[in-house]
Design an enzyme around this catalytic site. Structure first.
Site, PDB file in Angstrom:
ATOM      1  N   HIS A 258     -59.039  21.042  22.905  1.00 33.31           N
ATOM      2  CA  HIS A 258     -57.786  20.796  23.643  1.00 33.31           C
ATOM      3  C   HIS A 258     -57.875  19.395  24.238  1.00 33.31           C
ATOM      4  O   HIS A 258     -58.611  19.167  25.193  1.00 33.31           O
ATOM      5  CB  HIS A 258     -57.620  21.817  24.775  1.00 33.31           C
ATOM      6  CG  HIS A 258     -57.373  23.212  24.295  1.00 33.31           C
ATOM      7  ND1 HIS A 258     -56.229  23.566  23.611  1.00 33.31           N
ATOM      8  CD2 HIS A 258     -58.118  24.332  24.387  1.00 33.31           C
ATOM      9  CE1 HIS A 258     -56.290  24.862  23.317  1.00 33.31           C
ATOM     10  NE2 HIS A 258     -57.421  25.351  23.771  1.00 33.31           N
ATOM     11  N   ASP A 291     -55.321  21.116  19.956  1.00 38.23           N
ATOM     12  CA  ASP A 291     -53.994  20.553  20.199  1.00 38.23           C
ATOM     13  C   ASP A 291     -54.177  19.309  21.055  1.00 38.23           C
ATOM     14  O   ASP A 291     -55.198  19.154  21.712  1.00 38.23           O
ATOM     15  CB  ASP A 291     -52.985  21.555  20.802  1.00 38.23           C
ATOM     16  CG  ASP A 291     -53.411  22.220  22.093  1.00 38.23           C
ATOM     17  OD1 ASP A 291     -54.407  21.781  22.704  1.00 38.23           O
ATOM     18  OD2 ASP A 291     -52.737  23.178  22.501  1.00 38.23           O
TER      19      ASP A 291
END
Ligand code: XIL
Length: 397
Positions: A258, A291
């Site tokens: 992340h 992400d």
């Protein structure tokens, strides 16, 4: 060789005209890599490209593109929420398998390998469990037994169907936590001590001899100072090494991935180095929740291209770094994004002060973003000698 390919593709006429060195026009090439999916391109390297699956979107009749892209582009799937403890056992002693079973069946229909997520974590625990421990009605011995039973029950239910299990998730603190030295954090460490980690791996192995068992965490993409007091990657590395030395059946370490474009992040060589160090311990690795989010400034929200474009490009660059590093390490088995479209991403709901978003590889209308194209190009243009086929370990006993 060349001539044979031309003949096979109906280009004899050009060949006989004597234009032997001509390169066929793109449209005539027998194999157009840009027309392939991430799924197909990944499998050229034995690399599984995965996504977290949002079961609400999966089941929404008004959202067919979600299912089409999920099936076409991904060879692996992770349940975003439905295999978490609060979803599986909302009432003590009564498991609700419906949504998790449905997720597993859908992944199997799509021919996707499943990452099981997650057995032991301090978040998204059922209320009866956290309340019971807080009010003292569940003591330490009983808590350990409850955990053993949960791990065993869930792993047995999906025995033989799960490729990689996230057995323990996010057990390690961050350097900015209090105290500022790294430590074992959260509900389980607080109530059972860090020994629960080895226990959980042993229970999972006993329940499924074939799944690869992973420790999973964030902020472990690259090594820092090398001092486990402030370098989380080093702390996790030392922990994994310690577990192996004790004969604990851990097969891999998952790096969530992340990232945010507001941070410095890493370059490919740093990330590849981290993956290689874990590989040298004899462990598989994987990117499990990638992400790359951005601040939704006023300009971004107003649609100002001067604010949006640099963010989309920086996001793409970070996907590229992680994917390239994974390709470079033969023991990096899969690359999973945490949702593939901004239409269904956890980021805006989770990082809302200040607001963040734009974290995935397709926009809200399912248009592939720069990040998608960069991933595709990475998969296309990678090859020997630096990118070799994957080497999967045998599940450790
Ligand atoms: C997130 C989900 O995406 C959200 O829908 C949910 O509300 C909270 O959890 N690390 C993990 C994942 O291991 O399970 C988390 O998923 C994101 C951070």
């Amino acid at each position: 060789m060349m001539l044979r390919r031309w003949i096979a593709t109906g280009m004899v006429a050009v060949a006989t005209l004597g234009v032997l060195n001509a390169v066929p026009a793109a449209a005539d090439r027998p194999y157009d890599p840009a027309a392939q999916t991430l799924r197909t391109l990944g499998l050229r390297h034995g690399l599984y490209i995965g996504t977290a699956v949002d079961t609400a979107a999966l089941n929404d009749p008004a959202d067919p593109r979600y299912r089409e892209i999920l099936r076409a582009e991904f060879s692996s799937a992770t349940a975003e929420n439905v295999m978490k403890w609060e979803a599986l056992e909302p009432t003590r002693g009564s498991y609700d398998w419906g949504p998790a079973d449905q997720f597993v069946a859908a992944a199997q229909r799509n021919g996707q390998r499943i990452r099981g997520h997650v057995l032991v974590w301090h978040n998204q625990l059922p209320g009866w469990l956290t309340t019971g421990v807080e009010d003292g009605s569940i003591g330490t011995t009983e808590l350990r037994e409850i955990l053993r039973r949960h791990v065993t029950t869930v792993v047995k239910r999906y025995r033989g169907k799960i490729w990689q299990w996230d057995v323990v998730n996010e057990a390690v603190s961050d350097p900015w936590d209090t105290p500022s030295t790294l430590h074992y954090k959260g509900f389980w460490a607080r109530h059972l001590g860090p020994g629960y980690i080895a226990d959980a791996f042993r229970w999972a192995r006993a329940a499924d001899p074939t799944a690869l068992l992973f420790y999973n965490d964030y902020n472990i993409e690259a090594f820092g100072s090398g001092d486990p007091a402030d370098d989380k990657t080093q702390f996790v590395y030392d922990m994994a090494k310690g577990l192996l030395a004790q004969g604990v059946p851990i097969d891999g370490v998952g790096s969530q991935g992340h990232l945010g474009t507001q941070y410095g992040n890493f370059d490919t060589l740093q990330v590849a180095d981290a993956l290689r160090r874990f590989a040298r311990l004899g462990l598989a690795t994987a990117f499990t929740e990638v992400d790359v989010r951005s601040r939704m400034t006023d300009g971004v929200q107003a649609g100002d291209p001067e604010e949006i474009n640099p963010r989309l490009q920086a996001s793409a660059a970070n996907f590229h770094v992680l994917l390239q590093a994974c390709l470079a390490e033969p023991r990096c088995l899969s690359f999973t994004v945490w949702g593939f479209t901004d239409r269904h991403s956890w980021v805006p709901g989770w990082f809302d002060d200040p607001p963040e978003g734009l974290a995935t590889i397709y926009d809200e209308d399912y248009q592939p973003k720069r990040a998608y194209q960069v991933m595709k190009a990475d998969l296309i243009y990678a090859g020997p000698p630096y990118v070799l086929p994957r080497v999967a370990p045998k599940p450790r006993r």
